[in-house]
Design a protein around this motif. Structure first.
Motif, mmCIF file in Angstrom:
data_model
loop_
_atom_site.group_PDB
_atom_site.id
_atom_site.type_symbol
_atom_site.label_atom_id
_atom_site.label_comp_id
_atom_site.label_asym_id
_atom_site.label_seq_id
_atom_site.Cartn_x
_atom_site.Cartn_y
_atom_site.Cartn_z
ATOM 1 N N LYS A 25 0.824 -1.213 0.000
ATOM 2 C CA LYS A 25 0.000 0.000 0.000
ATOM 3 C C LYS A 25 0.860 1.267 0.000
ATOM 4 N N VAL A 26 2.076 1.182 0.508
ATOM 5 C CA VAL A 26 2.967 2.351 0.494
ATOM 6 C C VAL A 26 3.448 2.605 -0.933
ATOM 7 N N TRP A 27 3.837 1.552 -1.642
ATOM 8 C CA TRP A 27 4.236 1.688 -3.047
ATOM 9 C C TRP A 27 3.058 2.226 -3.875
ATOM 10 N N ASP A 28 1.878 1.686 -3.636
ATOM 11 C CA ASP A 28 0.692 2.145 -4.356
ATOM 12 C C ASP A 28 0.390 3.613 -4.051
ATOM 13 N N ALA A 29 0.588 4.027 -2.803
ATOM 14 C CA ALA A 29 0.363 5.425 -2.435
ATOM 15 C C ALA A 29 1.323 6.344 -3.188
ATOM 16 N N TYR A 30 2.569 5.901 -3.328
ATOM 17 C CA TYR A 30 3.549 6.671 -4.114
ATOM 18 C C TYR A 30 3.084 6.771 -5.566
ATOM 19 N N ARG A 31 2.709 5.648 -6.149
ATOM 20 C CA ARG A 31 2.285 5.625 -7.562
ATOM 21 C C ARG A 31 1.038 6.480 -7.785
ATOM 22 N N GLU A 32 0.229 6.661 -6.727
ATOM 23 C CA GLU A 32 -0.976 7.491 -6.816
ATOM 24 C C GLU A 32 -0.686 8.959 -6.508
ATOM 25 N N GLY A 33 0.567 9.277 -6.144
ATOM 26 C CA GLY A 33 0.931 10.664 -5.887
ATOM 27 C C GLY A 33 0.627 11.155 -4.493
ATOM 28 N N LYS A 34 0.504 10.247 -3.538
ATOM 29 C CA LYS A 34 0.219 10.663 -2.167
ATOM 30 C C LYS A 34 1.465 11.170 -1.452
ATOM 31 N N PHE A 35 2.637 10.900 -2.034
ATOM 32 C CA PHE A 35 3.886 11.496 -1.568
ATOM 33 C C PHE A 35 4.869 11.507 -2.723
ATOM 34 N N VAL A 36 5.903 12.294 -2.579
ATOM 35 C CA VAL A 36 6.949 12.405 -3.596
ATOM 36 C C VAL A 36 8.172 11.653 -3.108
ATOM 37 N N MET A 37 8.656 10.716 -3.918
ATOM 38 C CA MET A 37 9.870 9.986 -3.576
ATOM 39 C C MET A 37 11.065 10.792 -4.079
#
Length: 136
Positions: A25-37
């Motif tokens: 879910k953390v990877w998915d959140a990144y892919r959805e733009g919920k945070f910037v890596m």
């Protein structure tokens, strides 16, 4: 909305990628733009090296491409070496990146990052993958 800058240590990236992982879910959140890596050349090189060893070179290449092509990735080139982590100096690339990127979080389960957590200046907010998942 300003997205939070986040640096992800390799050990946590490895835990986030598998589709059946509880941390996916953390990877998915990144892919959805919920945070910037936030990444640097050194960090991407380490991701590639370790992913190649733990999975395969083709998986590593696909993940690196996904990160580098994502609109939710920011690239930085840290010029100064703070040398905060003494026990495993190679981990300093993540700390230096977090400082330069003004990251809200540095996500790692590595105990060596306790040195960065304990350092009053420059301040780095080190959290575990579990703690970061809870924030999301």
């Amino acid at each position: 909305m300003v997205k939070r800058n986040v640096v992800v240590d390799t050990n946590c990236l490895l835990m986030m990628i598998p589709t059946r992982s509880p941390w996916r879910k953390v990877w998915d959140a990144y892919r959805e733009g919920k945070f910037v890596m936030c990444v640097s050349t050194g960090v991407l090189d380490e991701y590639h090296e370790i992913l190649s060893q733990k999975a395969s070179p083709s998986v590593a290449e696909n993940i690196i491409q996904a990160i580098t092509n994502s609109p939710f990735t920011r690239f930085f080139s840290p010029q100064f070496r703070f040398e905060i982590i003494k026990q495993d100096p190679d981990d300093n690339k993540f700390v230096d990146l977090a400082i330069v990127a003004q990251a809200e979080y540095l996500v790692s389960n590595d105990k060596h990052f306790e040195e960065a957590r304990a350092c009053p200046f420059p301040s780095v907010n080190v959290v575990t993958l579990s703690e970061f998942a809870h924030v999301l």
